[in-house]
Design a protein around this motif. Sequence first.
Motif, mmCIF file in Angstrom:
data_model
loop_
_atom_site.group_PDB
_atom_site.id
_atom_site.type_symbol
_atom_site.label_atom_id
_atom_site.label_comp_id
_atom_site.label_asym_id
_atom_site.label_seq_id
_atom_site.Cartn_x
_atom_site.Cartn_y
_atom_site.Cartn_z
ATOM 1 N N PRO A 81 37.056 114.306 -11.517
ATOM 2 C CA PRO A 81 37.358 114.442 -12.954
ATOM 3 C C PRO A 81 38.098 113.238 -13.537
ATOM 4 O O PRO A 81 38.042 112.993 -14.730
ATOM 5 C CB PRO A 81 38.229 115.704 -13.010
ATOM 6 N N ASP A 82 38.813 112.492 -12.696
ATOM 7 C CA ASP A 82 39.585 111.346 -13.174
ATOM 8 C C ASP A 82 38.952 110.021 -12.754
ATOM 9 O O ASP A 82 39.642 109.007 -12.615
ATOM 10 C CB ASP A 82 41.017 111.402 -12.628
ATOM 11 N N ALA A 83 37.630 110.014 -12.592
ATOM 12 C CA ALA A 83 36.957 108.799 -12.126
ATOM 13 C C ALA A 83 37.089 107.650 -13.122
ATOM 14 O O ALA A 83 37.085 106.484 -12.735
ATOM 15 C CB ALA A 83 35.482 109.098 -11.861
ATOM 16 N N HIS A 84 37.193 107.958 -14.418
ATOM 17 C CA HIS A 84 37.281 106.887 -15.426
ATOM 18 C C HIS A 84 38.716 106.444 -15.689
ATOM 19 O O HIS A 84 38.942 105.505 -16.453
ATOM 20 C CB HIS A 84 36.634 107.341 -16.733
ATOM 21 N N THR A 85 39.689 107.109 -15.045
ATOM 22 C CA THR A 85 41.095 106.751 -15.250
ATOM 23 C C THR A 85 41.750 106.376 -13.917
ATOM 24 O O THR A 85 41.780 105.211 -13.547
ATOM 25 C CB THR A 85 41.846 107.919 -15.910
ATOM 26 N N ASP A 86 42.240 107.377 -13.179
ATOM 27 C CA ASP A 86 43.004 107.099 -11.967
ATOM 28 C C ASP A 86 42.161 106.517 -10.838
ATOM 29 O O ASP A 86 42.678 105.744 -10.018
ATOM 30 C CB ASP A 86 43.681 108.385 -11.462
ATOM 31 N N TYR A 87 40.877 106.859 -10.778
ATOM 32 C CA TYR A 87 40.053 106.440 -9.637
ATOM 33 C C TYR A 87 38.911 105.512 -10.046
ATOM 34 O O TYR A 87 37.877 105.470 -9.398
ATOM 35 C CB TYR A 87 39.509 107.671 -8.908
ATOM 36 N N ILE A 88 39.110 104.733 -11.089
ATOM 37 C CA ILE A 88 38.047 103.823 -11.522
ATOM 38 C C ILE A 88 37.848 102.682 -10.523
ATOM 39 O O ILE A 88 36.763 102.104 -10.433
ATOM 40 C CB ILE A 88 38.358 103.268 -12.935
ATOM 41 N N PHE A 114 32.124 101.789 -19.177
ATOM 42 C CA PHE A 114 30.821 102.278 -19.627
ATOM 43 C C PHE A 114 30.109 103.033 -18.508
ATOM 44 O O PHE A 114 29.401 104.012 -18.760
ATOM 45 C CB PHE A 114 29.957 101.108 -20.112
ATOM 46 N N GLY A 115 30.289 102.592 -17.263
ATOM 47 C CA GLY A 115 29.630 103.273 -16.154
ATOM 48 C C GLY A 115 30.362 104.503 -15.677
ATOM 49 O O GLY A 115 29.747 105.533 -15.384
ATOM 50 N N ALA A 116 31.701 104.428 -15.615
ATOM 51 C CA ALA A 116 32.480 105.507 -15.009
ATOM 52 C C ALA A 116 32.684 106.701 -15.923
ATOM 53 O O ALA A 116 32.901 107.824 -15.448
ATOM 54 C CB ALA A 116 33.844 104.964 -14.566
ATOM 55 N N SER A 117 32.639 106.499 -17.235
ATOM 56 C CA SER A 117 33.006 107.572 -18.155
ATOM 57 C C SER A 117 31.843 108.461 -18.589
ATOM 58 O O SER A 117 32.068 109.552 -19.115
ATOM 59 C CB SER A 117 33.668 106.977 -19.399
ATOM 60 N N THR A 118 30.614 108.009 -18.375
ATOM 61 C CA THR A 118 29.487 108.798 -18.883
ATOM 62 C C THR A 118 29.378 110.179 -18.233
ATOM 63 O O THR A 118 29.143 111.167 -18.948
ATOM 64 C CB THR A 118 28.172 108.021 -18.718
ATOM 65 N N PRO A 119 29.538 110.331 -16.903
ATOM 66 C CA PRO A 119 29.464 111.683 -16.333
ATOM 67 C C PRO A 119 30.588 112.597 -16.832
ATOM 68 O O PRO A 119 30.382 113.799 -16.973
ATOM 69 C CB PRO A 119 29.592 111.435 -14.821
ATOM 70 N N VAL A 120 31.762 112.014 -17.089
ATOM 71 C CA VAL A 120 32.878 112.810 -17.601
ATOM 72 C C VAL A 120 32.528 113.355 -18.987
ATOM 73 O O VAL A 120 32.771 114.525 -19.291
ATOM 74 C CB VAL A 120 34.163 111.964 -17.673
ATOM 75 N N ALA A 121 31.938 112.504 -19.820
ATOM 76 C CA ALA A 121 31.524 112.938 -21.161
ATOM 77 C C ALA A 121 30.477 114.042 -21.083
ATOM 78 O O ALA A 121 30.519 115.016 -21.848
ATOM 79 C CB ALA A 121 30.987 111.745 -21.944
ATOM 80 N N GLU A 122 29.548 113.917 -20.147
ATOM 81 C CA GLU A 122 28.509 114.941 -19.988
ATOM 82 C C GLU A 122 29.107 116.271 -19.564
ATOM 83 O O GLU A 122 28.707 117.329 -20.059
ATOM 84 C CB GLU A 122 27.478 114.474 -18.970
#
Length: 381
Positions: free
Chosen positions: A261-268, A39-47
């Motif tokens: 760009p991969d903060a919600h996947t590879d670099y969470i 919930f925290g890591a994916s919001t900037p990616v969605a934006e």
Amino acid sequence: MTLLSRADESLLARWWWTVDRKLLFILLSLLSAGLILSFGASTPVAERLHLPIFYFAKRQLVFLLAGIAIMIGVSLLSPRMIRRTGIIMFFISLILVMLTLIMGAEYNGAKRWISLGSLSLQPSEFLKPSFIILSAWLCAGAMNDQSFPGRRIALGLFILSAGLLVAQPDMGQTVLLGLIWSMQLVLAGLPLFWIGLLILGGCAGLALAYLLIPHVTSRIDRFFNPASGDTYQIDTALNAFRAGGLFGRGPGEGAVKKVLPDAHTDYIFAVAGEEFGTFACLIILGLFSAIVLRSLMRLTEEDDPFTILAVSGLIALFGLQAMINIGVNLALLPAKGMTLPFISYGGSSMLALTWGMGMVLALTRQNRFERRSSLGPGVWT
């Protein structure tokens, strides 16, 4: 669940009193931690992609709920059913991996996904646990019947699987699968001579990959000599850990998720380090360690070859994948796009890993009569 009596003969009651409830609780705790981080890591990616702010988080919640249902559902199965479904899934996954080379969506020069409308499926995620089950069955068969060529069949299927993964290309998954299969062979009593040949073959394969595959060469060169190329991602991840310190900057206050760009996947894991600090990262590491150790402890009283080989392989998959992801985040290993189990965003990874851990829960259930009667007189029943 406390209403279920030991005298109750229903399927749910027998499951509750035979499943490793401590392991189940740890798994659910790790899944919960992953949802919070998602919930925290994916919001900037969605934006950045002009999507609803909780687009990825909501999808991850759906994957998580489906994964929990799969994990618990699979944990109800007998060892015989685990073996059968694993073998069927292997051949389905193998066909789908072949299809990715023909009609798969290309991303960053690799064809690893099949588009299913708004969803994408990565068949290689399901190939790994299903191959582990098939290999365990074949090796166990060779241990029970010396005339059965189980190891040779497993070798042929491994070469086929590895060849398809290299063709995508996906060297990380190939190496991971090779390590787990080699470990299974050692546990199955492979002679030292053949173990030596396996090691030499693995080293030769890595050397060829370094010499022939440009992106492998680049990643290894940058790992040993950062000045040889772009190290923006790993430098940013390391800065996130430094900024987080012991207790973190606070939920939602991290900066790394806004620039990677991969903060919600590879670099969470770097997001966790920045927002929640070193202590939170140690708790996550503790959960992974507890899952691996608890599962292996359940095998100390086990004497069935298939169960030992299958659970060891599935736990190695879970633990090694976590180790590789965390090692990349901490610059301890060359960069590799591999998810952190139960934490990183991704439907294929979530469903495949929960399926794998469901099989671990099923195979480590303390119900000796059910286990033996489900296997019959031998592994071929």
